[in-house]
Design an enzyme around this catalytic site. Structure first.
Site, PDB file in Angstrom:
ATOM      1  N   ASP A 192       0.810  -1.203   0.000  1.00 46.18           N
ATOM      2  CA  ASP A 192       0.000   0.000   0.000  1.00 46.18           C
ATOM      3  C   ASP A 192       0.849   1.261   0.000  1.00 46.18           C
ATOM      4  O   ASP A 192       1.369   1.675   1.039  1.00 46.18           O
ATOM      5  CB  ASP A 192      -0.896  -0.049   1.247  1.00 46.18           C
ATOM      6  CG  ASP A 192      -1.713   1.192   1.401  1.00 46.18           C
ATOM      7  OD1 ASP A 192      -2.306   1.390   2.473  1.00 46.18           O
ATOM      8  OD2 ASP A 192      -1.758   1.994   0.440  1.00 46.18           O
ATOM      9  N   ASP A 242      -1.614   5.725  -5.147  1.00 46.52           N
ATOM     10  CA  ASP A 242      -2.059   4.979  -3.974  1.00 46.52           C
ATOM     11  C   ASP A 242      -2.527   3.573  -4.353  1.00 46.52           C
ATOM     12  O   ASP A 242      -3.691   3.376  -4.738  1.00 46.52           O
ATOM     13  CB  ASP A 242      -3.193   5.752  -3.284  1.00 46.52           C
ATOM     14  CG  ASP A 242      -3.684   5.048  -2.039  1.00 46.52           C
ATOM     15  OD1 ASP A 242      -4.622   5.572  -1.402  1.00 46.52           O
ATOM     16  OD2 ASP A 242      -3.149   3.972  -1.715  1.00 46.52           O
TER      17      ASP A 242
HETATM   18  O1  LIG Z   1      -7.414   5.794   2.440  1.00 42.26           O
HETATM   19  C1  LIG Z   1      -7.190   5.803   1.272  1.00 42.26           C
HETATM   20  C2  LIG Z   1      -7.542   6.962   0.376  1.00 42.26           C
HETATM   21  C3  LIG Z   1      -9.013   7.159   0.392  1.00 42.26           C
HETATM   22  C4  LIG Z   1      -9.856   6.108   0.033  1.00 42.26           C
HETATM   23  C5  LIG Z   1     -11.230   6.360   0.048  1.00 42.26           C
HETATM   24  C6  LIG Z   1     -11.723   7.600   0.424  1.00 42.26           C
HETATM   25  C7  LIG Z   1     -10.856   8.612   0.803  1.00 42.26           C
HETATM   26  C8  LIG Z   1      -9.487   8.402   0.793  1.00 42.26           C
HETATM   27  N1  LIG Z   1      -6.587   4.798   0.613  1.00 42.26           N
HETATM   28  N2  LIG Z   1      -6.060   3.737   1.337  1.00 42.26           N
HETATM   29  C9  LIG Z   1      -4.738   3.529   1.482  1.00 42.26           C
HETATM   30  N3  LIG Z   1      -4.555   2.425   2.179  1.00 42.26           N
HETATM   31  C10 LIG Z   1      -5.776   1.905   2.490  1.00 42.26           C
HETATM   32  C11 LIG Z   1      -6.118   0.752   3.225  1.00 42.26           C
HETATM   33  C12 LIG Z   1      -7.478   0.478   3.405  1.00 42.26           C
HETATM   34  C13 LIG Z   1      -8.451   1.324   2.872  1.00 42.26           C
HETATM   35  C14 LIG Z   1      -8.109   2.467   2.122  1.00 42.26           C
HETATM   36  C15 LIG Z   1      -6.762   2.733   1.955  1.00 42.26           C
END
Ligand SMILES: O=C(Cc1ccccc1)Nn1cnc2ccccc21
Length: 325
Positions: A30, A215
């Protein structure tokens, strides 16, 4: 050294086998976070379910970090927390001999039900590592000095397995040139400028957002709300559905190609319209892979975009590069 780990694809994540203290777990690599945490035997058996759970008492190289703790909340509202120690962590062939490993004593329901992953391996910058009293290095930061090149690459596929490699750029994995942009790591992300987008081959300036992050932990492509609105204005029958949590449209709709600028160089990374549908939500209705970021300011370029390209994350000069494949 050069290593490769082949993640198993699962509809919204890419899992790679990781050895911790001799125990193998499947972790979700991640780039949007910086904690390495694992399901553990400290969790309730109902939380563990089918997951592999790390048992520190069975590792001869485990070292406690007395009094340390961690707690993380992701953008989708999921989260986990627990205690910390150090152990030998090996991915593909690179070994971090004393890597901070975060033991989950609590995980949110979405992780329990995601039976394919036994935790996360953060590849963001350690300034957003959540360990108290002192943030700890990520696996990549730990092994970086030993790598031939200070890089890792992500070659995510749609259904076949993707691949993360540490320490080298396999130039046979891509065609044409690598489009490289500087990264600003001050927020802890692989963040770069992105001020333009394209719909159906026509390019527009994006007055709203100015940056985006790469991401791999996010499934979707979350762009500025006004960009998402402009895109779906060109998808017949689309609508913003509160119940579905985003834009939906008839699965029979014609979806235009969508592109986003990577860095200020001008390169627009494009997704064919045929690859934009993320899921069917029933009754012939489809949920789009492109969605708004809810006004968050930063755009989040997740797997919907990244799986179209070969990606190079360079921790030496702090840059991000993508190429066609
Ligand atoms: O958190 C985020 C970005 C995000 C996603 C959805 C709405 C707003 C922002 N990604 N993420 C990065 N690592 C993660 C692990 C689990 C879930 C999401 C994860």
């Amino acid at each position: 050294g050069e290593v490769s780990a082949t993640p198993e694809p699962n509809e919204s994540e890419y899992l790679s086998p990781v050895s911790i203290g001799g125990q193998t777990l499947n972790l979700d690599f991640d780039t949007g976070s910086a904690d390495l945490w694992v399901f553990s035997t400290s969790l309730s058996s109902s939380s563990i379910g089918q997951h592999a759970a790390f048992d520190p008492s069975k590792s001869s190289t485990w070292e406690d970090y007395p009094g340390a703790s961690w707690q993380i909340m992701y953008g989708d509202g999921s989260g986990a927390s627990g205690t910390v120690g150090f152990d030998v962590v090996e991915v593909g062939g690179a070994t971090a001999s004393r890597q901070a490993v975060e033991i989950a004593t609590k995980v949110s329901s979405s992780f329990v039900s995601d039976v394919n992953n036994d935790g996360l391996l953060g590849l963001g910058f350690s300034k957003i590592n959540t360990i108290e009293p002192q943030p700890q290095k990520t696996f990549f930061e730990s092994v970086l000095p030993k790598l031939d090149q200070p890089v890792f690459t992500a070659d995510l596929e749609d259904d076949a397995a993707g691949t993360y490699e540490f320490g080298r750029v396999d130039t046979t994995k891509y065609t044409g040139m690598l489009h490289v942009t500087p990264v600003d790591s001050s927020n802890g992300f692989w963040e770069f400028a992105s001020t333009a987008y394209s719909i159906g081959g026509t390019t527009y300036q994006n007055s709203g957002a100015s940056t985006a992050i790469a991401d791999t932990g996010t499934s979707l492509l979350l762009v500025d709300d006004n960009v998402a609105q402009a895109f779906y204005a060109q998808v017949q029958g689309s609508q913003l559905s509160r119940t579905a949590g985003g834009y939906v449209y008839p699965c029979s709709a014609q979806v235009p190609d969508f592109g986003v600028q990577i860095g200020s160089s001008g390169f627009i990374a494009t997704i064919p319209g045929s690859d934009i549908t993320f899921a069917e939500v029933g009754q012939g209705t489809c949920f789009g892979g492109v969605q708004g970021n809810g006004g968050g300011g930063i755009q989040i370029f997740g797997d919907v975009l990244l799986k179209q390209y070969f990606a190079v994350f360079n921790g030496g000069n702090e840059s991000f590069g993508i190429a066609a494949k």
